[in-house]
Each structure stands twice: as structure tokens, then as C-alpha cells.
Write a protein that holds these residues in place. Structure first.
Motif, PDB file in Angstrom:
ATOM      1  N   MET A 280       0.830  -1.219   0.000  1.00 56.01           N
ATOM      2  CA  MET A 280       0.000   0.000   0.000  1.00 56.01           C
ATOM      3  C   MET A 280       0.860   1.263   0.000  1.00 56.01           C
ATOM      4  N   ILE A 281       1.917   1.244   0.810  1.00 59.91           N
ATOM      5  CA  ILE A 281       2.826   2.387   0.843  1.00 59.91           C
ATOM      6  C   ILE A 281       3.458   2.601  -0.534  1.00 59.91           C
ATOM      7  N   SER A 282       3.872   1.540  -1.181  1.00 61.08           N
ATOM      8  CA  SER A 282       4.480   1.652  -2.520  1.00 61.08           C
ATOM      9  C   SER A 282       3.471   2.193  -3.530  1.00 61.08           C
ATOM     10  N   TRP A 283       2.234   1.752  -3.430  1.00 59.48           N
ATOM     11  CA  TRP A 283       1.167   2.208  -4.335  1.00 59.48           C
ATOM     12  C   TRP A 283       0.875   3.687  -4.130  1.00 59.48           C
ATOM     13  N   LEU A 284       0.766   4.073  -2.828  1.00 59.37           N
ATOM     14  CA  LEU A 284       0.476   5.469  -2.541  1.00 59.37           C
ATOM     15  C   LEU A 284       1.633   6.370  -2.963  1.00 59.37           C
ATOM     16  N   SER A 285       2.883   5.905  -2.783  1.00 64.32           N
ATOM     17  CA  SER A 285       4.051   6.705  -3.163  1.00 64.32           C
ATOM     18  C   SER A 285       4.076   6.940  -4.670  1.00 64.32           C
ATOM     19  N   GLN A 286       3.558   5.998  -5.446  1.00 64.00           N
ATOM     20  CA  GLN A 286       3.541   6.146  -6.900  1.00 64.00           C
ATOM     21  C   GLN A 286       2.391   7.038  -7.366  1.00 64.00           C
ATOM     22  N   GLU A 287       1.244   6.963  -6.687  1.00 64.49           N
ATOM     23  CA  GLU A 287       0.067   7.665  -7.151  1.00 64.49           C
ATOM     24  C   GLU A 287      -0.045   9.084  -6.600  1.00 64.49           C
ATOM     25  N   ALA A 288       0.504   9.322  -5.377  1.00 62.10           N
ATOM     26  CA  ALA A 288       0.327  10.631  -4.741  1.00 62.10           C
ATOM     27  C   ALA A 288       0.846  11.794  -5.579  1.00 62.10           C
ATOM     28  N   PRO A 289       2.018  11.688  -6.276  1.00 66.38           N
ATOM     29  CA  PRO A 289       2.509  12.839  -7.062  1.00 66.38           C
ATOM     30  C   PRO A 289       1.556  13.272  -8.176  1.00 66.38           C
ATOM     31  N   LYS A 290       0.567  12.476  -8.471  1.00 62.36           N
ATOM     32  CA  LYS A 290      -0.374  12.812  -9.531  1.00 62.36           C
ATOM     33  C   LYS A 290      -1.512  13.680  -9.011  1.00 62.36           C
ATOM     34  N   TYR A 291      -1.599  13.834  -7.675  1.00 60.29           N
ATOM     35  CA  TYR A 291      -2.740  14.541  -7.093  1.00 60.29           C
ATOM     36  C   TYR A 291      -2.269  15.600  -6.117  1.00 60.29           C
ATOM     37  N   LYS A 292      -3.188  16.535  -5.820  1.00 56.77           N
ATOM     38  CA  LYS A 292      -2.967  17.537  -4.801  1.00 56.77           C
ATOM     39  C   LYS A 292      -3.636  17.074  -3.507  1.00 56.77           C
ATOM     40  N   MET A 293      -3.089  17.554  -2.384  1.00 53.07           N
ATOM     41  CA  MET A 293      -3.655  17.176  -1.087  1.00 53.07           C
ATOM     42  C   MET A 293      -5.008  17.799  -0.853  1.00 53.07           C
TER      43      MET A 293
ATOM     44  N   TYR B 150      -1.427  13.617   6.971  1.00 47.93           N
ATOM     45  CA  TYR B 150      -1.274  14.928   7.578  1.00 47.93           C
ATOM     46  C   TYR B 150      -0.308  15.768   6.722  1.00 47.93           C
ATOM     47  N   ASP B 151      -0.632  17.029   6.543  1.00 48.30           N
ATOM     48  CA  ASP B 151       0.242  17.951   5.820  1.00 48.30           C
ATOM     49  C   ASP B 151       1.512  18.115   6.641  1.00 48.30           C
ATOM     50  N   GLN B 152       2.641  17.775   5.999  1.00 51.79           N
ATOM     51  CA  GLN B 152       3.905  17.797   6.742  1.00 51.79           C
ATOM     52  C   GLN B 152       4.315  19.214   7.079  1.00 51.79           C
TER      53      GLN B 152
ATOM     54  N   ILE C  32       4.874  10.621   2.004  1.00 50.24           N
ATOM     55  CA  ILE C  32       4.565  10.571   0.561  1.00 50.24           C
ATOM     56  C   ILE C  32       4.483  12.001   0.037  1.00 50.24           C
ATOM     57  N   LYS C  33       4.691  12.184  -1.260  1.00 44.76           N
ATOM     58  CA  LYS C  33       4.715  13.524  -1.863  1.00 44.76           C
ATOM     59  C   LYS C  33       3.516  13.711  -2.781  1.00 44.76           C
ATOM     60  N   PHE C  34       2.785  14.779  -2.518  1.00 43.01           N
ATOM     61  CA  PHE C  34       1.706  15.194  -3.413  1.00 43.01           C
ATOM     62  C   PHE C  34       2.220  16.315  -4.314  1.00 43.01           C
ATOM     63  N   GLN C  35       1.414  16.785  -5.264  1.00 42.18           N
ATOM     64  CA  GLN C  35       1.811  17.872  -6.167  1.00 42.18           C
ATOM     65  C   GLN C  35       2.030  19.160  -5.385  1.00 42.18           C
ATOM     66  N   ASP C  36       1.241  19.313  -4.292  1.00 47.30           N
ATOM     67  CA  ASP C  36       1.335  20.552  -3.549  1.00 47.30           C
ATOM     68  C   ASP C  36       2.126  20.427  -2.253  1.00 47.30           C
ATOM     69  N   GLY C  37       2.927  19.353  -2.146  1.00 48.55           N
ATOM     70  CA  GLY C  37       3.801  19.280  -0.974  1.00 48.55           C
ATOM     71  C   GLY C  37       3.856  17.892  -0.343  1.00 48.55           C
ATOM     72  N   PRO C  38       4.804  17.732   0.595  1.00 44.92           N
ATOM     73  CA  PRO C  38       4.937  16.429   1.256  1.00 44.92           C
ATOM     74  C   PRO C  38       3.859  16.260   2.344  1.00 44.92           C
TER      75      PRO C  38
END
Length: 463
Positions: A60-73, A108-110, A151-157
Motif C-alpha cells: 500500500m505504501i508503494s502504491w500510494l508513493s507512486q500515485e500521490a505525485p499525480k494529485y494535490k492534497m 497529515y500535511d507535513q 509521501i509527496k503530493f503535487q502541492d507538498g509532502p
């Protein structure tokens, strides 16, 4: 029978022992349950390694790490908390793909530390009462295994907190098995203890039946120190006492028979002699100048019979196995004179007697501790044996000699080739017992038609 009976200690009572076993086994069961509960996560890991359970947190962590950069928090605009999950499902759809029913996660927003989104495992959604009850909610809170990552989103970690409740999948069965094991640990030792004592009771029952069948030599097994062991011990004492009573009755019966036989044997000898002298007087077979002598012999034999009847208790002492008789210091001439008188009677019966005194001291100079009546009975029994079974045409030899601190008398005679009756051995047994009561010995041997007797009596010199 040695008495080893003692009062039971309070620790030896069955109830105390059973209570001690119960308390000990309860503590062991509690310790075992605590150990099992403390290692529930280790058991889960082992089951995962064996392939019986799956932990998809890493995937799940690997999946989220791959998909999160495609979205904003954050979606555009403010989102009401009541609509958050609906918006998240639409705005961050990847979070709700590949969901595990036993995994909860929070984002949580880092940078700001603000809560972004998350969801509770479907297992709790289906069993909401676990979280609503304060008692169970605290228990459930202890069942999570949490991992923190980023994990990293488009708008931040963002910080990702994943909690696995995989242990809840096996917990009911795990705790149920643990409780079952605890119950076994609590009751099994008590059951084993009770079974062992019942088995021991059954063993005692079989041994009692064996004893009731007449086998008094088989001991009752004494095992342990409780009431049952005490019962077995008392039964053992009862068995030994009963055996001693039976043995005592048997010995008493045998002693009475021996006493009757000995009395009849000893009475027969003077009666036979008395009858012989009276028959001589009646038919005038003897010489007239010896009639007074024969009358005197009759009086002596009558007196001997009377003395024997008055001294019956001496026979009881001999045949009932008493170790002590009334003794006094007497000289050996009492015994030797009895031997001389008995030798004279043998000669009147047609025997030839050679009697010799070999010691350097006279009989009256040799003393010993003895009972005069019993010593006369000893001599009478030895000579009556010769009268009944000796060959009259052969010489009867009697010799007395000193051997260290004992006077030894040896008698030897030839046995009749044809006996009219077999000997009972009462006379020799009586003589043997009398010799033993005086600290002496008596032995006899029948060989090549000759019968030999050796009598030894401890004595000392008169100074």
C-alpha cells in the motif's frame, strides 16, 4: 512391628494439597495467557511468513508513493467535514483503491501538520460497537501495528500513518485457544492428582481383597503422606497385628499340644517303673530281702509323679517359649546322681550300663545355675529314650568330662532293629529346650544302628 505412625501435618491433608495445586496451576495458566497475549504480533508475523496471513501495508505504501505525485492534497475551495469522504473519493480516488479491511490510514500535511484525510478499516465499520464501547475501544487500540512514512503530493509532502489491525483477524481464535489452554492448565493437574489418588485407592482395594483371601504376607502399599496414605498405613498395622495374632494362636496351640505330649511322655516313664515294681511285689518275682527296696522305689516314683503334677507350670515355661525359669546355684552331683539312678533302673530292665565320671573334680565341686526339677526331667527324658528304643543285649555307655567351662555328657546305645512304634521325639525336644534354658546345648545322631547324644552344660568350680 515397628510403630511409625505420626499425626498428619496440615500440609499433608488432601484438601490443602489440592488447593495448593489449584493455586499453582492458576498462576501458571495466567502466566501462560499473558505470555501468549504479549507475543500475539510475533505469532502474526510467523503466520505471515508461512503464508497463512497477508500484510499489504508495504504494497500500500508503494502504491500510494507512486500515485500521490499525480494529485494535490487539498481540493479547491473549502470542504465541509461531513462531505470530506465523498470529496476525497472523487478528488483522491487512488486512496480508496486496493483497500485492506484491516488497515486504517491518516494523512497529515507535513508543512502545516493539518489533517488531510484518512479512513478507518472496514473491519471496524462492520463492528462499530468495538469503538463505541470504552472498555473495548481501549482494548482495540492495543491491537494496532503502526508504520509512519512520507509521501509527496503535487502541492507538498505529507505524513502517512498506516495502522494494521491484522491481529484482529486471528484474535478471537487466538484468545479462545489461550483461554482453553489456561482452563486445561488449571484443571488438568488437579484431575491428574485426583486420578492418581483414586488409582491408589483402587490398588489398596485390590491388596485388601488379597489380604481377605488369606495372604497376610502381602503388605499394603503406602505412598504419599495424606489421609489415604495414613489409611493404608493403618491397614498395614492391622494386617501385621492380625498376622501376629494368628501366628501367636498357632504357636500357642502347638505349644499346648507339645505340653500335653511332653506331660504324658514324662508321666509314662515313672508310671511304667511304678507298675513294674508293683507287679514284682504282687507276683513275688523279686527276692524277699529286696521287697522293702522295691516298696521304697514305688514310694519314690509316686512322689516323683506328685512332684511332676505340682510343677506343671515348669512345663508351661518350657513349651510356651519363655526365656526365663527359676534357677539357683546347685552342684553337678544333683544331675549326676539322677544319671546314676537312671542307670540303675536301666540295669533292672536288663540293660548293661557303663557309666564313667572323668573330670578331676568331684560332682559336688562343680557348680552351675539351674533348676533341679528341670534337670531331673532332662536326665529322665534321655534315659527313657534308651528304655524304649535301646537294644538290651548291647552296652549303654555314659561318660562325663570337662571341656573348658562346660561339663559334657555323652550317651551311646545300640537301637533295636525292629521297633514296635516310631518315636515322637517329644522327650528329646523337651531335653533340648531344657538345655537351652540353662545356656547349654543338646545334640543327637543316629548312625549305623547306634544312637548318640551330646549334652553340654556351662559350669564353674567351687572355690
Amino acid at each position: 512391628m515397628k510403630d511409625k505412625r505420626e499425626r498428619l501435618s496440615w500440609r499433608d491433608h488432601l484438601g490443602i494439597q489440592l488447593l495448593g495445586i489449584g493455586i499453582f496451576s492458576t498462576f501458571v495458566a495466567i502466566g501462560c495467557f499473558v505470555f501468549l497475549y504479549s507475543n500475539r504480533f510475533i505469532v502474526c508475523e510467523w503466520l505471515e511468513k508461512q503464508g497463512y496471513m497477508l500484510d499489504e501495508r508495504n504494497e500500500m505504501i508503494s502504491w500510494l508513493s507512486q500515485e500521490a505525485p499525480k494529485y494535490k492534497m487539498y481540493p479547491t475551495g473549502e470542504v465541509d467535514e461531513a462531505d470530506r469522504e465523498m470529496v476525497d473519493r472523487e478528488y483522491l480516488p487512488f486512496l480508496f483503491e486496493n483497500k485492506d479491511p484491516y488497515i486504517s490510514f491518516w494523512i497529515y500535511d507535513q508543512t502545516t501538520g493539518k489533517y488531510v484525510t484518512g479512513y478507518v478499516a472496514d473491519f471496524f465499520a462492520d463492528n462499530s460497537w468495538l469503538l463505541q464501547n470504552e472498555l473495548f475501544s481501549g482494548f482495540v487500540g492495543d491491537q494496532n501495528d503502526t508504520i509512519n512514512t512520507m509521501i509527496k503530493f503535487q502541492d507538498g509532502p505529507a505524513d502517512l500513518v498506516i495502522s494494521s489491525y491484522r491481529v484482529m483477524e486471528i484474535l478471537p481464535w487466538y484468545l479462545g485457544g489461550g483461554l482453553a489452554m489456561c482452563i486445561i492448565l488449571i484443571f488438568f493437574p488437579a484431575i491428574i492428582f485426583i486420578y492418581s489418588r483414586i488409582h491408589y485407592l483402587d490398588k489398596i482395594r485390590r491388596e485388601i481383597l488379597e489380604m481377605a483371601g488369606g495372604n497376610l504376607d502381602m503388605p499394603i502399599t503406602v505412598k504419599g503422606t495424606d489421609e489415604i496414605s495414613e489409611l493404608a498405613n493403618e491397614l498395614n498395622y492391622l494386617r501385621c497385628a492380625f498376622k501376629e495374632n494368628i501366628e501367636g494362636e498357632r504357636k500357642s496351640y502347638q505349644a499346648n499340644r507339645e505340653l500335653i505330649r511332653a506331660v504324658s511322655h514324662d508321666l509314662r516313664t515313672p508310671l511304667t517303673t511304678l507298675y513294674g515294681y508293683l507287679e514284682i511285689l504282687k507276683y513275688g518275682k523279686g527276692k524277699e530281702n529286696k521287697q522293702q527296696e522295691y516298696l521304697q522305689k514305688c514310694i519314690e516314683k509316686t512322689e516323683e509323679i506328685r512332684n511332676m503334677s505340682e510343677c506343671m507350670f515348669e512345663y508351661a515355661l518350657v513349651f510356651e517359649g519363655e526365656e526365663e525359669v527359676e534357677k539357683q546355684r546347685i552342684s553337678m552331683d544333683i544331675l549326676w546322681e539322677e544319671f546314676l539312678m537312671q542307670a540303675d533302673e536301666l540295669e533292672t530292665e536288663g540293660f548293661t550300663v557303663e557309666i564313667q565320671w572323668r573330670p578331676l573334680w568331684k560332682p559336688e565341686e562343680i557348680l552351675f545355675e539351674g533348676n533341679p526339677f528341670l534337670m531331673k526331667r532332662l536326665a529322665d527324658n534321655l534315659f527313657s529314650n534308651v528304655k524304649r528304643y535301646g537294644e538290651r543285649l548291647q552296652v549303654v555307655s555314659v561318660e562325663a568330662d570337662m571341656q573348658r567351662k562346660s561339663l559334657e555328657i555323652r550317651m551311646k546305645n545300640v537301637i533295636l532293629k525292629k521297633r514296635t512304634e516310631a518315636g515322637s521325639g517329644v522327650g528329646l525336644k523337651s531335653a533340648l529346650r531344657i538345655a537351652e534354658l540353662h545356656g547349654g546345648t543338646l545334640a543327637w545322631e543316629e548312625k549305623n544302628g547306634c544312637f548318640s547324644v551330646w549334652l553340654s552344660i556351662p559350669c564353674y568350680m567351687d572355690k
